[in-house]
Design a protein around this motif. Structure first.
Motif, PDB file in Angstrom:
ATOM      1  N   LYS A 116      15.546  60.668  18.193  1.00 32.49           N
ATOM      2  CA  LYS A 116      14.633  61.746  18.589  1.00 32.49           C
ATOM      3  C   LYS A 116      14.261  62.613  17.388  1.00 32.49           C
ATOM      4  O   LYS A 116      13.105  63.010  17.233  1.00 32.49           O
ATOM      5  CB  LYS A 116      15.243  62.571  19.712  1.00 32.49           C
ATOM      6  CG  LYS A 116      15.338  61.776  21.005  1.00 32.49           C
ATOM      7  CD  LYS A 116      15.993  62.560  22.122  1.00 32.49           C
ATOM      8  CE  LYS A 116      16.055  61.694  23.382  1.00 32.49           C
ATOM      9  NZ  LYS A 116      16.578  62.441  24.528  1.00 32.49           N
ATOM     10  N   CYS A 117      15.247  62.882  16.530  1.00 36.20           N
ATOM     11  CA  CYS A 117      14.955  63.681  15.338  1.00 36.20           C
ATOM     12  C   CYS A 117      14.157  62.887  14.310  1.00 36.20           C
ATOM     13  O   CYS A 117      13.391  63.463  13.540  1.00 36.20           O
ATOM     14  CB  CYS A 117      16.242  64.252  14.752  1.00 36.20           C
ATOM     15  SG  CYS A 117      16.897  65.612  15.767  1.00 36.20           S
ATOM     16  N   PHE A 118      14.289  61.547  14.319  1.00 32.13           N
ATOM     17  CA  PHE A 118      13.411  60.721  13.502  1.00 32.13           C
ATOM     18  C   PHE A 118      11.968  60.929  13.934  1.00 32.13           C
ATOM     19  O   PHE A 118      11.070  61.110  13.108  1.00 32.13           O
ATOM     20  CB  PHE A 118      13.780  59.233  13.614  1.00 32.13           C
ATOM     21  CG  PHE A 118      12.724  58.329  13.040  1.00 32.13           C
ATOM     22  CD1 PHE A 118      12.682  58.078  11.687  1.00 32.13           C
ATOM     23  CD2 PHE A 118      11.758  57.763  13.857  1.00 32.13           C
ATOM     24  CE1 PHE A 118      11.686  57.266  11.140  1.00 32.13           C
ATOM     25  CE2 PHE A 118      10.762  56.956  13.330  1.00 32.13           C
ATOM     26  CZ  PHE A 118      10.722  56.710  11.963  1.00 32.13           C
ATOM     27  N   ALA A 119      11.724  60.915  15.241  1.00 29.12           N
ATOM     28  CA  ALA A 119      10.370  61.127  15.767  1.00 29.12           C
ATOM     29  C   ALA A 119       9.847  62.494  15.335  1.00 29.12           C
ATOM     30  O   ALA A 119       8.694  62.614  14.910  1.00 29.12           O
ATOM     31  CB  ALA A 119      10.358  60.999  17.280  1.00 29.12           C
ATOM     32  N   ASN A 120      10.693  63.511  15.429  1.00 27.42           N
ATOM     33  CA  ASN A 120      10.281  64.850  15.015  1.00 27.42           C
ATOM     34  C   ASN A 120       9.937  64.871  13.529  1.00 27.42           C
ATOM     35  O   ASN A 120       8.892  65.401  13.129  1.00 27.42           O
ATOM     36  CB  ASN A 120      11.377  65.865  15.319  1.00 27.42           C
ATOM     37  CG  ASN A 120      10.960  67.262  14.934  1.00 27.42           C
ATOM     38  OD1 ASN A 120      10.034  67.830  15.496  1.00 27.42           O
ATOM     39  ND2 ASN A 120      11.635  67.817  13.948  1.00 27.42           N
ATOM     40  N   CYS A 121      10.788  64.290  12.719  1.00 27.82           N
ATOM     41  CA  CYS A 121      10.552  64.242  11.273  1.00 27.82           C
ATOM     42  C   CYS A 121       9.227  63.547  10.964  1.00 27.82           C
ATOM     43  O   CYS A 121       8.410  64.056  10.194  1.00 27.82           O
ATOM     44  CB  CYS A 121      11.716  63.512  10.600  1.00 27.82           C
ATOM     45  SG  CYS A 121      11.532  63.280   8.815  1.00 27.82           S
ATOM     46  N   ALA A 127      13.808  57.981   8.178  1.00 33.71           N
ATOM     47  CA  ALA A 127      14.927  57.099   8.518  1.00 33.71           C
ATOM     48  C   ALA A 127      16.151  57.456   7.694  1.00 33.71           C
ATOM     49  O   ALA A 127      17.261  57.538   8.222  1.00 33.71           O
ATOM     50  CB  ALA A 127      14.539  55.646   8.281  1.00 33.71           C
ATOM     51  N   GLU A 128      15.945  57.676   6.412  1.00 32.45           N
ATOM     52  CA  GLU A 128      17.060  58.044   5.547  1.00 32.45           C
ATOM     53  C   GLU A 128      17.602  59.416   5.921  1.00 32.45           C
ATOM     54  O   GLU A 128      18.815  59.613   6.009  1.00 32.45           O
ATOM     55  CB  GLU A 128      16.613  58.034   4.085  1.00 32.45           C
ATOM     56  CG  GLU A 128      17.759  58.232   3.124  1.00 32.45           C
ATOM     57  CD  GLU A 128      17.353  58.016   1.679  1.00 32.45           C
ATOM     58  OE1 GLU A 128      18.127  58.428   0.809  1.00 32.45           O
ATOM     59  OE2 GLU A 128      16.274  57.458   1.422  1.00 32.45           O
ATOM     60  N   GLN A 129      16.708  60.354   6.172  1.00 30.13           N
ATOM     61  CA  GLN A 129      17.116  61.722   6.515  1.00 30.13           C
ATOM     62  C   GLN A 129      17.922  61.759   7.808  1.00 30.13           C
ATOM     63  O   GLN A 129      18.942  62.447   7.886  1.00 30.13           O
ATOM     64  CB  GLN A 129      15.881  62.606   6.658  1.00 30.13           C
ATOM     65  CG  GLN A 129      16.182  64.032   7.125  1.00 30.13           C
ATOM     66  CD  GLN A 129      14.914  64.853   7.278  1.00 30.13           C
ATOM     67  OE1 GLN A 129      14.056  64.847   6.411  1.00 30.13           O
ATOM     68  NE2 GLN A 129      14.798  65.555   8.392  1.00 30.13           N
ATOM     69  N   GLU A 130      17.483  61.019   8.820  1.00 28.71           N
ATOM     70  CA  GLU A 130      18.121  61.089  10.134  1.00 28.71           C
ATOM     71  C   GLU A 130      19.231  60.063  10.319  1.00 28.71           C
ATOM     72  O   GLU A 130      20.002  60.159  11.264  1.00 28.71           O
ATOM     73  CB  GLU A 130      17.078  60.954  11.245  1.00 28.71           C
ATOM     74  CG  GLU A 130      16.013  62.028  11.207  1.00 28.71           C
ATOM     75  CD  GLU A 130      16.554  63.457  11.233  1.00 28.71           C
ATOM     76  OE1 GLU A 130      17.642  63.704  11.814  1.00 28.71           O
ATOM     77  OE2 GLU A 130      15.895  64.345  10.667  1.00 28.71           O
ATOM     78  N   GLY A 131      19.294  59.052   9.461  1.00 25.93           N
ATOM     79  CA  GLY A 131      20.369  58.070   9.511  1.00 25.93           C
ATOM     80  C   GLY A 131      20.337  57.166  10.729  1.00 25.93           C
ATOM     81  O   GLY A 131      21.381  56.830  11.282  1.00 25.93           O
ATOM     82  N   ILE A 132      19.155  56.734  11.136  1.00 21.09           N
ATOM     83  CA  ILE A 132      19.096  55.824  12.280  1.00 21.09           C
ATOM     84  C   ILE A 132      19.490  54.414  11.839  1.00 21.09           C
ATOM     85  O   ILE A 132      19.303  54.040  10.686  1.00 21.09           O
ATOM     86  CB  ILE A 132      17.726  55.848  12.989  1.00 21.09           C
ATOM     87  CG1 ILE A 132      16.603  55.319  12.117  1.00 21.09           C
ATOM     88  CG2 ILE A 132      17.409  57.240  13.506  1.00 21.09           C
ATOM     89  CD1 ILE A 132      15.275  55.158  12.862  1.00 21.09           C
ATOM     90  N   CYS A 136      13.326  68.089  18.718  1.00 21.06           N
ATOM     91  CA  CYS A 136      13.480  66.645  18.536  1.00 21.06           C
ATOM     92  C   CYS A 136      13.148  65.902  19.831  1.00 21.06           C
ATOM     93  O   CYS A 136      12.460  64.878  19.807  1.00 21.06           O
ATOM     94  CB  CYS A 136      14.888  66.307  18.073  1.00 21.06           C
ATOM     95  SG  CYS A 136      15.257  66.822  16.377  1.00 21.06           S
ATOM     96  N   ASP A 137      13.627  66.425  20.952  1.00 20.84           N
ATOM     97  CA  ASP A 137      13.347  65.796  22.242  1.00 20.84           C
ATOM     98  C   ASP A 137      11.863  65.876  22.566  1.00 20.84           C
ATOM     99  O   ASP A 137      11.275  64.911  23.059  1.00 20.84           O
ATOM    100  CB  ASP A 137      14.184  66.462  23.338  1.00 20.84           C
ATOM    101  CG  ASP A 137      14.106  65.730  24.664  1.00 20.84           C
ATOM    102  OD1 ASP A 137      14.163  64.478  24.665  1.00 20.84           O
ATOM    103  OD2 ASP A 137      13.980  66.408  25.698  1.00 20.84           O
ATOM    104  N   THR A 138      11.242  67.016  22.280  1.00 20.93           N
ATOM    105  CA  THR A 138       9.801  67.155  22.506  1.00 20.93           C
ATOM    106  C   THR A 138       9.036  66.148  21.663  1.00 20.93           C
ATOM    107  O   THR A 138       8.152  65.454  22.168  1.00 20.93           O
ATOM    108  CB  THR A 138       9.329  68.589  22.174  1.00 20.93           C
ATOM    109  OG1 THR A 138       9.980  69.500  23.064  1.00 20.93           O
ATOM    110  CG2 THR A 138       7.823  68.732  22.301  1.00 20.93           C
ATOM    111  N   ALA A 139       9.374  66.051  20.388  1.00 24.35           N
ATOM    112  CA  ALA A 139       8.688  65.111  19.497  1.00 24.35           C
ATOM    113  C   ALA A 139       8.867  63.681  19.987  1.00 24.35           C
ATOM    114  O   ALA A 139       7.919  62.891  19.979  1.00 24.35           O
ATOM    115  CB  ALA A 139       9.214  65.253  18.072  1.00 24.35           C
ATOM    116  N   PHE A 140      10.058  63.333  20.432  1.00 25.65           N
ATOM    117  CA  PHE A 140      10.318  61.989  20.928  1.00 25.65           C
ATOM    118  C   PHE A 140       9.470  61.691  22.157  1.00 25.65           C
ATOM    119  O   PHE A 140       8.878  60.616  22.276  1.00 25.65           O
ATOM    120  CB  PHE A 140      11.805  61.808  21.245  1.00 25.65           C
ATOM    121  CG  PHE A 140      12.127  60.440  21.775  1.00 25.65           C
ATOM    122  CD1 PHE A 140      12.139  59.342  20.935  1.00 25.65           C
ATOM    123  CD2 PHE A 140      12.392  60.255  23.121  1.00 25.65           C
ATOM    124  CE1 PHE A 140      12.424  58.069  21.422  1.00 25.65           C
ATOM    125  CE2 PHE A 140      12.681  59.000  23.617  1.00 25.65           C
ATOM    126  CZ  PHE A 140      12.699  57.908  22.770  1.00 25.65           C
TER     127      PHE A 140
END
Length: 132
Positions: free
Chosen positions: A63-68, A37-42, A115-119
């Motif tokens: 989406k990048c949160f999901a990947n992370c 959450a901190e890394q992606e800034g959601i 990111c989209d794939t992970a999401f």
């Protein structure tokens, strides 16, 4: 910001609780969620939407949160699902057959980027959690 981190960690813990993880596994999921959450800034609204299973307005950060998160758990690497890791980690908790059934539905999903794939994978597993 601390509130946001706690809220996002709750998303991870909701899944962790439903899967009946150990306290150590729950703590790791919470830490991974907070770090991502901190890394992606959601935003807190985005975190709340994820927790509620509302995926309709997910942007690139979500989406990048999901990947992370999936990378930190070891379930994905470089946009590729690691089915052996998923089975190894979730199989003993919920049953190998249930994990394999979810994998058949979710693991072949591909998005525009990692990111989209992970999401898409995250969303699929979330929607199929009743079967996991």
């Amino acid at each position: 910001m601390k509130f946001l981190i706690v809220l996002v960690a709750c998303v991870a813990l909701t899944v962790a609780h439903e899967l009946q993880l150990t306290d150590e596994q729950k703590a790791k999921a919470k830490a991974n969620g907070a770090a991502c959450a901190e890394q992606e800034g959601i935003t807190k609204e985005q975190a709340h939407a994820l927790r509620q299973g509302n995926f309709d307005n997910a942007d690139a950060k979500v989406k990048c949160f999901a990947n992370c998160f999936l990378e930190k758990t070891g379930f994905m690497a470089d946009g590729q699902i690691k089915p052996d890791v998923v089975l190894e980690k979730l199989g003993p908790i919920v049953g190998v057959d249930k994990v394999k059934a979810a994998q058949e539905k979710c693991d072949s999903l591909k998005g525009a980027d990692k990111c989209d794939t992970a999401f898409q994978v995250y969303q699929c597993y979330y929607k199929n959690h009743a079967e996991i």
